[in-house]
Design a protein around this motif. Structure first.
Motif, PDB file in Angstrom:
ATOM      1  N   ASP A  81      87.934  78.327  62.910  1.00 52.03           N
ATOM      2  CA  ASP A  81      87.013  78.924  61.958  1.00 52.03           C
ATOM      3  C   ASP A  81      87.020  78.177  60.630  1.00 52.03           C
ATOM      4  N   ILE A  82      88.218  77.882  60.108  1.00 46.71           N
ATOM      5  CA  ILE A  82      88.262  77.171  58.829  1.00 46.71           C
ATOM      6  C   ILE A  82      87.950  75.690  58.996  1.00 46.71           C
ATOM      7  N   ASP A  83      88.210  75.119  60.182  1.00 42.85           N
ATOM      8  CA  ASP A  83      87.845  73.716  60.425  1.00 42.85           C
ATOM      9  C   ASP A  83      86.341  73.521  60.283  1.00 42.85           C
ATOM     10  N   ALA A  84      85.586  74.541  60.667  1.00 37.75           N
ATOM     11  CA  ALA A  84      84.124  74.455  60.570  1.00 37.75           C
ATOM     12  C   ALA A  84      83.640  74.466  59.125  1.00 37.75           C
ATOM     13  N   LEU A  85      84.480  74.909  58.204  1.00 39.85           N
ATOM     14  CA  LEU A  85      84.089  75.012  56.802  1.00 39.85           C
ATOM     15  C   LEU A  85      84.507  73.810  55.971  1.00 39.85           C
ATOM     16  N   TYR A 113      89.774  72.903  50.876  1.00 43.82           N
ATOM     17  CA  TYR A 113      90.688  74.021  51.112  1.00 43.82           C
ATOM     18  C   TYR A 113      90.215  75.283  50.400  1.00 43.82           C
ATOM     19  N   ALA A 114      89.705  75.127  49.192  1.00 49.98           N
ATOM     20  CA  ALA A 114      89.211  76.291  48.453  1.00 49.98           C
ATOM     21  C   ALA A 114      88.048  76.944  49.184  1.00 49.98           C
ATOM     22  N   ARG A 115      87.142  76.117  49.717  1.00 50.04           N
ATOM     23  CA  ARG A 115      85.989  76.640  50.445  1.00 50.04           C
ATOM     24  C   ARG A 115      86.419  77.410  51.695  1.00 50.04           C
ATOM     25  N   ALA A 116      87.516  76.952  52.315  1.00 49.32           N
ATOM     26  CA  ALA A 116      88.002  77.599  53.530  1.00 49.32           C
ATOM     27  C   ALA A 116      88.962  78.741  53.238  1.00 49.32           C
ATOM     28  N   GLY A 117      89.309  78.943  51.951  1.00 48.87           N
ATOM     29  CA  GLY A 117      90.205  80.026  51.589  1.00 48.87           C
ATOM     30  C   GLY A 117      91.658  79.765  51.923  1.00 48.87           C
ATOM     31  N   VAL A 118      92.054  78.481  51.990  1.00 46.83           N
ATOM     32  CA  VAL A 118      93.444  78.119  52.284  1.00 46.83           C
ATOM     33  C   VAL A 118      94.150  77.834  50.960  1.00 46.83           C
ATOM     34  N   PRO A 119      95.198  78.586  50.620  1.00 50.15           N
ATOM     35  CA  PRO A 119      95.821  78.462  49.297  1.00 50.15           C
ATOM     36  C   PRO A 119      96.812  77.312  49.180  1.00 50.15           C
TER      37      PRO A 119
END
Length: 313
Positions: free
Chosen positions: A85-89, A210-216
């Motif tokens: 899911d986050i890879d797509a972002l 990372y910010a766009r994917a919500g990864v801190p």
């Protein structure tokens, strides 16, 4: 975790199962992140030379490296399944096989689990069961602790998640000796303290991803100055730990000379990055990728010295 489906196969012209065989094979190879596994080889083989105090069995080197590739490949495939899911972002992961639809989530999950089982049995039957246990432990730590528990919850994700990347050192030693030693532990700690200052400069470069994917990741939640300060602290500890091998009698003058020279250059680059961040430099002038690229050279030089040193004592 909120999963997203792969892109519809129609967008790519055909379903995953009907793509050219060669293309499909390359997609499954891509799931193992083969470029990252180069680091596994750099840290495993030299440790085997040190453990042997000479040239280890070529067969043992080959099966240990291949088993390590299978295990790390399984971990990477499962990581892509969980993180699809986050890879797509994120721009840097937008061409991964699950995002493009080249491989389906079900295929990826089955592939990753198969590699996990096969690699563990491979290690146990052809190397030893201690190496098999360490390999399985690394895989589970990367998938469960880092990917599922830490990555999306804490800025310390790469610090503790990096333990999985330290395990090839222990596996290389145990493959030769069927036990562990303080030398293996010291080199494990070198990689442990190396991982954050290696990865944080890259994270500084792609923090918007990372910010766009919500990864801190730390550069997302802290300013460049704070990140650079952490890089300097970890760098000093890493270099200090790398120098412990010689007083404990595991290495001689050659390793010490390389560790001092390479470590000194690393510290120069780390402090230079901190000075630029402290001065408020941003964008391309921050030159954070200089330290990232040097970090790969550093670990390569250090572990080559680990392998060569036994022949010069």
């Amino acid at each position: 975790m909120t999963a997203v489906e792969s892109r519809p196969a129609a967008l790519l012209g055909t379903s995953p199962g009907h793509r050219p065989f060669g293309t499909r094979v390359m997609a499954f190879v891509a799931l193992t992140k083969p470029r990252i596994i180069e680091l596994l080889l750099i840290t495993t083989v030299p440790v085997m030379f040190l453990a042997e105090q000479g040239v280890p069995s070529l067969w043992l080197v080959l099966v240990t490296c291949f088993g390590g590739y299978l295990s790390a490949g399984g971990a990477n495939a499962l990581n892509m399944y969980i993180d699809r899911d986050i890879d797509a972002l994120m721009d840097r992961t937008s061409q991964r096989p699950l995002v493009t639809g080249m491989v389906s989530p079900r295929e990826c999950l089955a592939f990753g689990l198969t590699l996990a089982v096969v690699s563990t049995l491979f290690f146990g039957l052809l190397v030893n069961w201690l190496s098999a246990a360490l390999s399985l432990g690394a895989l589970l730590f990367y998938v469960v602790v880092y990917t599922m528990l830490l990555k999306r919850r804490t800025a310390q994700n790469i610090v503790w998640g990096g333990i999985a990347g330290c395990m090839p050192v222990l596996i290389g030693w145990s493959a030769v000796t069927n036990e562990l030693s303080w030398a293996a532990v010291i080199l494990f700690l070198v990689i442990f303290f190396w991982t954050p200052p290696h990865y944080w400069p890259l994270s500084m470069k792609v923090k918007d991803d990372y910010a766009r994917a919500g990864v801190p990741m730390l550069p997302v939640v802290a300013g460049n100055k704070a990140v650079a300060r952490q890089i300097v602290l970890y760098s000093w500890v890493m270099v200090a730990v790398s120098l412990l091998l010689t007083p404990l009698g595991y290495t001689g003058w050659f390793y010490t000379a390389v560790a001092l020279a390479a470590g000194g250059w690393w510290l120069w680059e780390a402090h230079a990055l901190h000075a630029r961040a402290k001065a408020g430099v941003t964008g391309g002038k921050l030159k954070e990728m200089r330290l990232f690229h040097w970090s790969i050279t550093y670990v390569s030089l250090l572990f080559v010295a680990v392998a060569v040193d036994p022949f010069l004592r």
